[in-house]
Write a protein that holds these residues in place. Structure first.
Motif, PDB file in Angstrom:
ATOM      1  N   ILE A 144       0.831  -1.207   0.000  1.00 66.80           N
ATOM      2  CA  ILE A 144       0.000   0.000   0.000  1.00 66.80           C
ATOM      3  C   ILE A 144       0.859   1.246   0.000  1.00 66.80           C
ATOM      4  CG2 ILE A 144      -1.632   1.350   1.378  1.00 66.80           C
ATOM      5  CD1 ILE A 144      -2.816  -1.382   2.285  1.00 66.80           C
ATOM      6  N   VAL A 145       1.903   1.265   0.829  1.00 63.36           N
ATOM      7  CA  VAL A 145       2.786   2.432   0.904  1.00 63.36           C
ATOM      8  C   VAL A 145       3.424   2.705  -0.459  1.00 63.36           C
ATOM      9  CG1 VAL A 145       4.944   3.289   1.893  1.00 63.36           C
ATOM     10  CG2 VAL A 145       3.218   2.258   3.375  1.00 63.36           C
ATOM     11  N   LEU A 146       3.864   1.655  -1.121  1.00 60.36           N
ATOM     12  CA  LEU A 146       4.538   1.828  -2.416  1.00 60.36           C
ATOM     13  C   LEU A 146       3.585   2.128  -3.568  1.00 60.36           C
ATOM     14  CD1 LEU A 146       7.154  -1.057  -2.243  1.00 60.36           C
ATOM     15  CD2 LEU A 146       7.578   1.400  -2.027  1.00 60.36           C
ATOM     16  N   ASN A 147       2.420   1.466  -3.581  1.00 63.39           N
ATOM     17  CA  ASN A 147       1.570   1.512  -4.769  1.00 63.39           C
ATOM     18  C   ASN A 147       0.124   1.928  -4.526  1.00 63.39           C
ATOM     19  OD1 ASN A 147       3.657   0.460  -6.549  1.00 63.39           O
ATOM     20  ND2 ASN A 147       3.434  -1.399  -5.340  1.00 63.39           N
ATOM     21  N   GLY A 148      -0.234   2.228  -3.292  1.00 66.58           N
ATOM     22  CA  GLY A 148      -1.596   2.650  -2.978  1.00 66.58           C
ATOM     23  C   GLY A 148      -2.556   1.477  -2.809  1.00 66.58           C
ATOM     24  N   TYR A 149      -3.766   1.769  -2.346  1.00 66.79           N
ATOM     25  CA  TYR A 149      -4.761   0.731  -2.102  1.00 66.79           C
ATOM     26  C   TYR A 149      -5.148  -0.072  -3.336  1.00 66.79           C
ATOM     27  CZ  TYR A 149      -5.604   2.116   2.703  1.00 66.79           C
ATOM     28  OH  TYR A 149      -5.465   2.342   4.031  1.00 66.79           O
ATOM     29  N   PRO A 150      -5.217   0.527  -4.508  1.00 66.67           N
ATOM     30  CA  PRO A 150      -5.600  -0.302  -5.681  1.00 66.67           C
ATOM     31  C   PRO A 150      -4.700  -1.515  -5.872  1.00 66.67           C
ATOM     32  CG  PRO A 150      -5.777   2.006  -6.238  1.00 66.67           C
ATOM     33  CD  PRO A 150      -5.129   1.939  -4.877  1.00 66.67           C
ATOM     34  N   SER A 151      -3.455  -1.449  -5.442  1.00 64.66           N
ATOM     35  CA  SER A 151      -2.541  -2.564  -5.646  1.00 64.66           C
ATOM     36  C   SER A 151      -2.947  -3.816  -4.869  1.00 64.66           C
ATOM     37  CB  SER A 151      -1.120  -2.159  -5.258  1.00 64.66           C
ATOM     38  OG  SER A 151      -1.032  -1.906  -3.873  1.00 64.66           O
ATOM     39  N   ILE A 152      -3.696  -3.674  -3.786  1.00 65.59           N
ATOM     40  CA  ILE A 152      -4.066  -4.853  -3.012  1.00 65.59           C
ATOM     41  C   ILE A 152      -5.516  -5.295  -3.229  1.00 65.59           C
ATOM     42  CG2 ILE A 152      -2.335  -4.445  -1.232  1.00 65.59           C
ATOM     43  CD1 ILE A 152      -4.744  -3.593   0.588  1.00 65.59           C
ATOM     44  N   ILE A 153      -6.292  -4.493  -3.928  1.00 69.59           N
ATOM     45  CA  ILE A 153      -7.686  -4.875  -4.158  1.00 69.59           C
ATOM     46  C   ILE A 153      -7.973  -5.151  -5.629  1.00 69.59           C
ATOM     47  CG2 ILE A 153      -8.577  -3.811  -2.078  1.00 69.59           C
ATOM     48  CD1 ILE A 153      -9.548  -1.469  -3.773  1.00 69.59           C
ATOM     49  N   GLY A 154      -6.947  -5.110  -6.448  1.00 71.01           N
ATOM     50  CA  GLY A 154      -7.108  -5.510  -7.834  1.00 71.01           C
ATOM     51  C   GLY A 154      -7.652  -4.463  -8.789  1.00 71.01           C
ATOM     52  N   ILE A 155      -7.557  -3.197  -8.437  1.00 69.28           N
ATOM     53  CA  ILE A 155      -7.985  -2.127  -9.353  1.00 69.28           C
ATOM     54  C   ILE A 155      -6.753  -1.566 -10.026  1.00 69.28           C
ATOM     55  CG2 ILE A 155      -9.052   0.140  -9.530  1.00 69.28           C
ATOM     56  CD1 ILE A 155     -10.691  -0.535  -7.050  1.00 69.28           C
ATOM     57  N   SER A 156      -6.783  -1.496 -11.327  1.00 69.38           N
ATOM     58  CA  SER A 156      -5.623  -0.971 -12.058  1.00 69.38           C
ATOM     59  C   SER A 156      -5.680   0.520 -12.193  1.00 69.38           C
ATOM     60  CB  SER A 156      -5.575  -1.575 -13.447  1.00 69.38           C
ATOM     61  OG  SER A 156      -5.431  -2.968 -13.342  1.00 69.38           O
TER      62      SER A 156
END
Length: 42
Positions: free
Chosen positions: A30-42
């Motif tokens: 999350i810190v590196l790529n934001g919440y979309p990175s862990i919930i599958g939103i591109s």
């Protein structure tokens, strides 16, 4: 944040990792790529 991103809450189908290290790994992502990175939103 998960509920806001998914726009719904599905309590009976909710899961949580058993291993504490999973939370650390998700936080790092999350810190590196934001919440979309862990919930599958591109």
């Amino acid at each position: 944040m998960f509920c806001a991103a998914n726009r719904y809450v599905d309590g009976p189908a909710t899961w949580a990792p058993d291993h504490p290290e999973a939370y650390r790994m998700m936080a790092d992502e999350i810190v590196l790529n934001g919440y979309p990175s862990i919930i599958g939103i591109s």
